[in-house]
Design a protein around this motif. Structure first.
Motif, mmCIF file in Angstrom:
data_model
loop_
_atom_site.group_PDB
_atom_site.id
_atom_site.type_symbol
_atom_site.label_atom_id
_atom_site.label_comp_id
_atom_site.label_asym_id
_atom_site.label_seq_id
_atom_site.Cartn_x
_atom_site.Cartn_y
_atom_site.Cartn_z
ATOM 1 N N ILE B 208 -22.503 54.136 9.846
ATOM 2 C CA ILE B 208 -22.108 54.456 11.222
ATOM 3 C C ILE B 208 -21.830 55.939 11.357
ATOM 4 N N ALA B 209 -21.228 56.554 10.329
ATOM 5 C CA ALA B 209 -20.998 57.996 10.391
ATOM 6 C C ALA B 209 -22.322 58.745 10.402
ATOM 7 N N ASP B 210 -23.278 58.255 9.623
ATOM 8 C CA ASP B 210 -24.602 58.857 9.607
ATOM 9 C C ASP B 210 -25.231 58.794 10.996
ATOM 10 N N LEU B 211 -25.135 57.627 11.613
ATOM 11 C CA LEU B 211 -25.656 57.469 12.972
ATOM 12 C C LEU B 211 -24.911 58.380 13.935
ATOM 13 N N GLY B 212 -23.611 58.536 13.721
ATOM 14 C CA GLY B 212 -22.811 59.401 14.579
ATOM 15 C C GLY B 212 -23.271 60.844 14.520
ATOM 16 N N MET B 213 -23.682 61.303 13.324
ATOM 17 C CA MET B 213 -24.149 62.683 13.224
ATOM 18 C C MET B 213 -25.435 62.880 14.000
ATOM 19 N N PHE B 214 -26.319 61.892 13.970
ATOM 20 C CA PHE B 214 -27.536 61.997 14.773
ATOM 21 C C PHE B 214 -27.203 62.060 16.251
ATOM 22 N N LEU B 215 -26.264 61.226 16.673
ATOM 23 C CA LEU B 215 -25.869 61.257 18.082
ATOM 24 C C LEU B 215 -25.247 62.597 18.431
ATOM 25 N N THR B 216 -24.509 63.185 17.479
ATOM 26 C CA THR B 216 -23.914 64.491 17.736
ATOM 27 C C THR B 216 -24.994 65.519 18.005
ATOM 28 N N LEU B 219 -26.466 65.023 21.374
ATOM 29 C CA LEU B 219 -25.555 65.500 22.406
ATOM 30 C C LEU B 219 -25.588 67.019 22.496
ATOM 31 N N LYS B 220 -25.682 67.682 21.336
ATOM 32 C CA LYS B 220 -25.744 69.146 21.355
ATOM 33 C C LYS B 220 -27.007 69.628 22.046
ATOM 34 N N ASN B 221 -28.116 68.926 21.799
ATOM 35 C CA ASN B 221 -29.353 69.317 22.480
ATOM 36 C C ASN B 221 -29.205 69.199 23.985
ATOM 37 N N GLU B 315 -18.171 70.233 24.167
ATOM 38 C CA GLU B 315 -18.651 69.069 23.420
ATOM 39 C C GLU B 315 -17.694 67.900 23.562
ATOM 40 N N SER B 316 -16.399 68.181 23.487
ATOM 41 C CA SER B 316 -15.444 67.078 23.569
ATOM 42 C C SER B 316 -15.462 66.465 24.963
ATOM 43 N N ILE B 317 -15.601 67.310 25.997
ATOM 44 C CA ILE B 317 -15.654 66.774 27.359
ATOM 45 C C ILE B 317 -16.897 65.915 27.533
ATOM 46 N N ALA B 318 -18.031 66.420 27.036
ATOM 47 C CA ALA B 318 -19.268 65.644 27.145
ATOM 48 C C ALA B 318 -19.141 64.327 26.407
ATOM 49 N N LEU B 319 -18.488 64.372 25.252
ATOM 50 C CA LEU B 319 -18.313 63.136 24.494
ATOM 51 C C LEU B 319 -17.437 62.154 25.259
ATOM 52 N N GLY B 320 -16.374 62.657 25.879
ATOM 53 C CA GLY B 320 -15.514 61.773 26.649
ATOM 54 C C GLY B 320 -16.258 61.111 27.797
ATOM 55 N N ILE B 321 -17.054 61.906 28.506
ATOM 56 C CA ILE B 321 -17.814 61.351 29.626
ATOM 57 C C ILE B 321 -18.807 60.314 29.128
ATOM 58 N N THR B 322 -19.479 60.631 28.013
ATOM 59 C CA THR B 322 -20.458 59.691 27.472
ATOM 60 C C THR B 322 -19.796 58.380 27.089
ATOM 61 N N PHE B 323 -18.643 58.488 26.438
ATOM 62 C CA PHE B 323 -17.951 57.281 25.996
ATOM 63 C C PHE B 323 -17.535 56.429 27.186
ATOM 64 N N THR B 384 -17.476 56.476 18.592
ATOM 65 C CA THR B 384 -16.076 56.602 18.201
ATOM 66 C C THR B 384 -15.941 57.486 16.972
ATOM 67 N N THR B 385 -16.915 57.390 16.061
ATOM 68 C CA THR B 385 -16.865 58.229 14.872
ATOM 69 C C THR B 385 -16.965 59.699 15.241
ATOM 70 N N MET B 386 -17.782 60.015 16.243
ATOM 71 C CA MET B 386 -17.879 61.410 16.683
ATOM 72 C C MET B 386 -16.526 61.902 17.174
ATOM 73 N N ALA B 387 -15.850 61.049 17.948
ATOM 74 C CA ALA B 387 -14.531 61.443 18.442
ATOM 75 C C ALA B 387 -13.568 61.659 17.289
ATOM 76 N N ILE B 388 -13.682 60.817 16.255
ATOM 77 C CA ILE B 388 -12.783 60.963 15.119
ATOM 78 C C ILE B 388 -13.032 62.277 14.407
ATOM 79 N N GLU B 389 -14.299 62.730 14.377
ATOM 80 C CA GLU B 389 -14.573 64.009 13.723
ATOM 81 C C GLU B 389 -13.899 65.147 14.472
ATOM 82 N N ILE B 390 -13.953 65.107 15.792
ATOM 83 C CA ILE B 390 -13.301 66.159 16.570
ATOM 84 C C ILE B 390 -11.806 66.115 16.332
ATOM 85 N N ALA B 391 -11.265 64.903 16.279
ATOM 86 C CA ALA B 391 -9.839 64.781 15.973
ATOM 87 C C ALA B 391 -9.539 65.319 14.588
#
Lengths: 436, 568
Positions: B208-216, B219-221, B315-323, B384-391
């Motif tokens: 799941i963390a691996d998948l989270g990095m791809f999603l990250t 999102l950056k793109n 990035e964090s705002i975009a992640l929040g909106i996406t979630f 959720t894993t992406m959010a945990i990385e930011i945290a």
């Protein structure tokens, strides 16, 4: 021969001039080092440094505790009245149907209706009352003890302590599910409360885990040093060269120790903590050892089925402390081992493309790698090989760039007749002796 | 484990995809394996055997009063009126059976009771058939008191560990959600669960963390595209401004050109750094790195002026909106095909699930859409894993507040999947720039990092030292008097005209000092020559001698004065 005499006094001045600036440079470095030592060794108030370090962490923990307590209060206020109402309604309904059954049966018996009809009707009433009773049990608000006379107000599910247990397991994402919010407002509060609380608690738990991991790293390095000292004492006969080689090895080992700790040690710590918890919980709750171990495992991995849940309310605080420390240990294990494997797997078979965005985590401050490169370019300009494309055109003889720094003999002194004669006599006398 | 360098570039991407797809497939296979194992371990025969074992000790001990056990089979009890409404045939059947009983038994109590039970049960058994069909609508409408209460679900022990429940159970174990709607009861089941969890939980979290990095990255793109679009709009606005104000053309042009120069230098330095990071012998990767450089170079021009913190905030705002959008959309979809959930309950369920709380008050029921639900949960956990990385980044800042930096040289820099200590990195940089090793040995890492951080904050302009102005020699002929004037020494020379008249005593002293020093050095040289005859004689340079033979500052008058003074 006068040409020779004129050439000889030139070279020692040059040599002397070259040595002095190097010496001065070294002297300047020493001064700088002393200045730095003075700056670092200033006696700063000890309590200030410790307060500055500890204050952030303590405030984070206090904030988490306050948040959990306040949430428990809110859930207690929202859900407890609902529970009281549901219980009262169900008990009243049960009692009403029971009374109706008895009255109706007595009426039918007095009216002289046949026995078979009375029995059929009685069976129907009993089934109906039984159905009402089971429906009341399904709400999880009523137990057997509550149906006794005078037992209506005993052991509500939502007390402050149970609410505290609920909020803690909610925010740590364990989520046993033995207690759940039933009202709509309770569920909405649950969403908002967890939305802000889960990151807060995860940060707090990870913070504690970070401290634990650092301490384990230090302990492990000390253990390594002690073991190597013992091995040195055993083999004290080894010669100096071997000692030097070992010193180099020690440095390398130190670096390796900093990077990786064996997985066996971490797994041993985790299993020992779970076993300790299993023993203690089985004493408190009356479970057998395996049930305690099972409960600890389900809790530490935050799976949280809720099939086995601590019931003794006087031990809830101790249970929560055990859970928080266990989660910190789990976070510590992930911090030491897991992150490396995650990164290696993610970037498997891939070339380096993100070097520009690589962040250096140095003491909690993030520095981009480009900053390193900028400073390196400064070093190059100062000490590296300089490529001077500009050629200085000087008419006349060759003149080195640092010519202005060279001091040489004034020709006025040489022009003196007496000094000239004395030099001539010295040189001529020496050379004649050599020839003889 | 690395890919061989002979693989061409086309297949390199395929190999990386293969690894990640293999991870996801592994999780799926592991889930199915766990589901089947638990289904076998918790089969009804075993449960009954367990109950038989447990019944014996219960008989010996008095049961505690707090236990309130529910039966395995929960049945709904209907009044006779309700059954008559649901199925009129029951009433007729009962009438017929009662009449026949009266005639046959003739009111004999023993035979009446015996026969009565069998026949009446048969009527009720037949009546049960249409109940599930009419379960949903009819009783709720006619029985008003029951609308507010929960629906009681009929579950038999055989259906408790159905395929759907087993799959949900296994998936929630390895993702640490843990609803608890079904849980193992046997010792073997629980023991298997412990080992299953020990192996499965890290494996699944890794995936799941691996998948989270791809999603990250995805999102950056998106963020970069949005930023370019905004930049394009800003340019259009500026062009409109320029057309309005034509008189202010020249003033803003200069700083832009300077900035572009700085960016170009930044590019060059980064390219050099990429070369240092390259390992020797990896020829195939060079081309890939160069391509990456080009891409990064393009991105640099746009992203360089912005700071790091606004980017992370975006990035964090975009992640929040996406979630949030993911939760709401999932809630709508779930409320369509899950029977018990309306929109709010589905939203509540999604939130509780994606944060891995898993209270278990709501559990997915429909087996047909189970795969969709599980995929939804998996992707949500990656978010959720992406959010945990930011945290986690925030955590590091909190953890090191007020703390002095230690072991700066041993800090580890992650270049993708490869790591390197900062000390070795700086060493390689120094080697690239031909910096002498002594300086690198004495290099103070922590001071450097402090200064670099200050530069980032803006307290210091740059770490670059101001360049020393070059010494420019004049085009006219070389002369010693000019060299003397440019030197920094405080020594005063005899042939300087400005000093000869006013300070004669000082000149005499200096001359004597210089002469004696010269004589001493000559004595030393003579001794050296005498001791070692092997020293060859010095070669004479013709040009040098010609220049020396014609001093320009010779003064006969001064010579006479000096001689007379010496005689006295």
């Amino acid at each position: 021969m006068p040409f020779v005499t004129s050439h000889l006094p030139y070279t020692p001045g040059r040599v002397g001039m070259f040595t002095r600036p190097m010496h001065q440079r070294h002297y300047h470095r020493r001064e700088q080092d002393q200045n730095e030592n003075d700056i670092t060794s200033r006696p700063m108030a000890t309590w200030k440094t410790y307060a500055r370090i500890i204050l952030a962490h303590v405030s984070l923990i206090v904030l988490s505790v306050v948040y959990v307590g306040f949430g428990a209060f809110l859930f207690y206020q929202l859900e407890q009245p609902n529970e009281v109402e549901v219980r009262a309604r169900n008990i009243e309904r049960f009692n009403i149907h029971k009374r109706q059954m008895i009255e109706h049966l007595w009426e039918m018996r007095e009216s002289g209706i046949g026995q078979h009809v009375v029995e059929d009707l009685a069976v129907k009433y009993v089934d109906n009352v039984t159905r009402i009773l089971f429906e009341a049990f399904d709400t999880h608000c009523i137990g057997a003890k509550h149906l006794r006379p005078g037992g209506e107000d005993e052991d509500y599910n939502w007390t402050y302590m149970t609410a505290l247990f609920f909020t803690t397991t909610l925010l740590t994402t364990i989520g046993y599910g033995n207690l759940t919010p039933v009202t709509g407002r309770g569920k909405l509060l649950c969403i908002l409360y967890a939305l802000f609380g889960v990151p807060l608690i995860l940060i707090t738990v990870a913070d504690i885990g970070k401290f634990l991991s650092e301490n384990i790293v230090q302990l492990y390095t000390w253990y390594r040093k002690l073991r190597e000292k013992c091995s040195k004492q055993k083999y004290s006969v080894i010669s100096s060269k071997d000692d030097k080689n070992k010193e180099g090895d020690l440095n390398l080992d130190h670096l390796e120790n900093y990077i990786s700790i064996p997985i066996f040690l971490i797994v041993a710590i985790l299993l020992s903590y779970i076993t300790f918890g299993a023993v203690v919980l089985s004493m408190w709750e009356g479970w057998d050892f395996f049930s305690g171990f099972y409960f600890s495992f389900i809790t530490m991995t935050t799976v949280g089925f809720g099939d086995i849940v601590p019931l003794k309310r006087e031990y809830y605080i101790l249970d929560l402390c055990y859970i928080i420390i266990g989660l910190s240990i789990t976070t510590m294990c992930i911090d030491l081992v897991g992150i490396q494997y995650i990164r290696k797997m993610h970037y498997f078979g891939r070339a380096i493309k993100d070097a520009r965005f690589a962040l250096v985590n140095v003491g909690g401050k993030m520095v981009h790698v480009p900053d390193l490169m900028r400073y390196a370019s400064v070093l190059q300009q100062k000490y590296g090989q300089k490529k001077t494309h500009d050629t200085i055109i000087v008419k006349g003889a060759y003149a080195p760039k640092d010519l202005s720094k060279i001091r040489f003999i004034d020709f006025g002194a040489l022009a003196s007749i007496e000094s000239w004669q004395s030099l001539w006599s010295i040189l001529t006398g020496r050379t004649q002796e050599v020839h003889v | 484990m690395k890919c061989s360098f002979h693989i061409p570039e086309k297949y390199q991407w395929a190999s990386t995809l293969f690894v990640h797809v293999a991870l996801i497939a592994g999780v799926a296979v592991y889930t199915v394996f766990g589901a089947l194992s638990m289904q076998w371990l918790e089969s009804p025969d075993r449960v009954r055997a367990l109950l038989k074992r447990e019944l014996k000790p219960v008989e010996s001990l008095p049961p505690p009063p707090s236990i309130s056990g529910l039966p395995d089979r929960i049945t709904r009890v209907y009044l006779g009126e309700e059954l008559a409404i649901l199925d009129p045939g029951v009433h007729e059947c009962l009438e017929r059976t009662i009449l026949t009983l009266f005639h046959d038994t003739k009111c004999d109590p023993y035979s009446f009771e015996h026969l009565n039970i069998e026949l009446i049960d048969r009527c009720y058994a037949e009546a049960n058939v249409p109940i599930p069909e009419g379960y949903g609508g009819q009783p709720r409408k006619k029985i008003k008191n029951k609308e507010e209460e929960k629906d009681v679900i009929d579950e038999t022990p055989a259906e408790k560990w159905s395929i759907g429940n087993s799959v949900i159970f296994a998936f929630t174990v390895i993702t640490t959600i843990g609803y608890g709607h079904v849980a193992p009861e046997t010792f073997e089941g629980r023991l298997f669960l412990i080992f299953y969890g020990v192996i499965g939980v890290p494996f699944t979290l890794l995936t799941i963390a691996d998948l989270g990095m791809f999603l990250t990255r995805f999102l950056k793109n998106l963020l970069t595209m949005a930023r370019r679009f905004a930049h394009y709009l800003v340019k259009l606005y500026q062009k409109a401004k320029k057309q309005r104000n034509k008189s202010q053309k020249t003033s803003p042009v200069m700083p832009d050109s300077e900035r572009s120069e700085v960016w170009n230098t930044g590019k060059e330095m980064k390219e050099m750094s990429m070369r240092t990071a390259r390992e020797p012998g990896e020829g195939d990767e060079i081309e890939v790195i160069e391509n990456g450089n080009d891409e990064n170079g393009k991105e640099e021009d746009e992203e360089e002026p912005e700071n790091n913190e606004p980017r992370k905030t975006e990035e964090s705002i975009a992640l929040g909106i996406t979630f949030t959008c993911y939760l709401v959309a999932g809630a709508k979809i779930l409320s369509v095909y899950e029977p018990e959930m309306d929109f709010f309950k589905a939203l509540y369920f999604n939130f509780v699930t994606l944060t891995t709380i898993g209270l278990g008050d709501f559990v997915p029921k429909s087996f047909d859409y189970l795969l969709i639900t599980l995929i939804y949960i998996g992707i949500g956990l990656a978010l959720t894993t992406m959010a945990i990385e930011i945290a986690a980044d925030l955590l590091k800042k909190l953890h090191y507040i007020g703390r002095k930096m230690e072991n700066v040289g041993q800090a580890v820099v992650w270049f993708g999947g490869k790591k390197m200590t900062m000390k070795s990195l700086v060493k390689h940089l120094g080697d690239q720039f031909n910096i002498p090793e002594e300086e690198l040995a004495n290099f103070d890492m922590s001071a450097f990092v402090d200064n670099a951080i200050k530069v980032e904050k803006g307290e210091i302009a740059t770490l670059r030292k101001p360049p020393t102005p070059p010494v420019v020699f004049r085009e006219r002929a070389f002369s010693f008097s000019n060299v003397r004037n440019s030197s920094e020494s405080a020594l005063k020379y005899v042939d300087d005209n400005r000093f000869s008249k006013t300070t004669q005593p000082t000149i005499y002293t200096v001359i004597i000092h210089e002469t004696t020093r010269t004589i001493d050095t000559l004595h030393n040289l003579a001794d050296a020559i005498r001791r070692d005859p092997s020293i060859p004689r010095l070669d004479l340079d013709v040009h040098y001698l010609t220049d020396m033979s014609a001093p320009t500052s010779f003064d006969e008058n001064y010579l006479r004065t000096y001689t007379n003074a010496r005689r006295k």
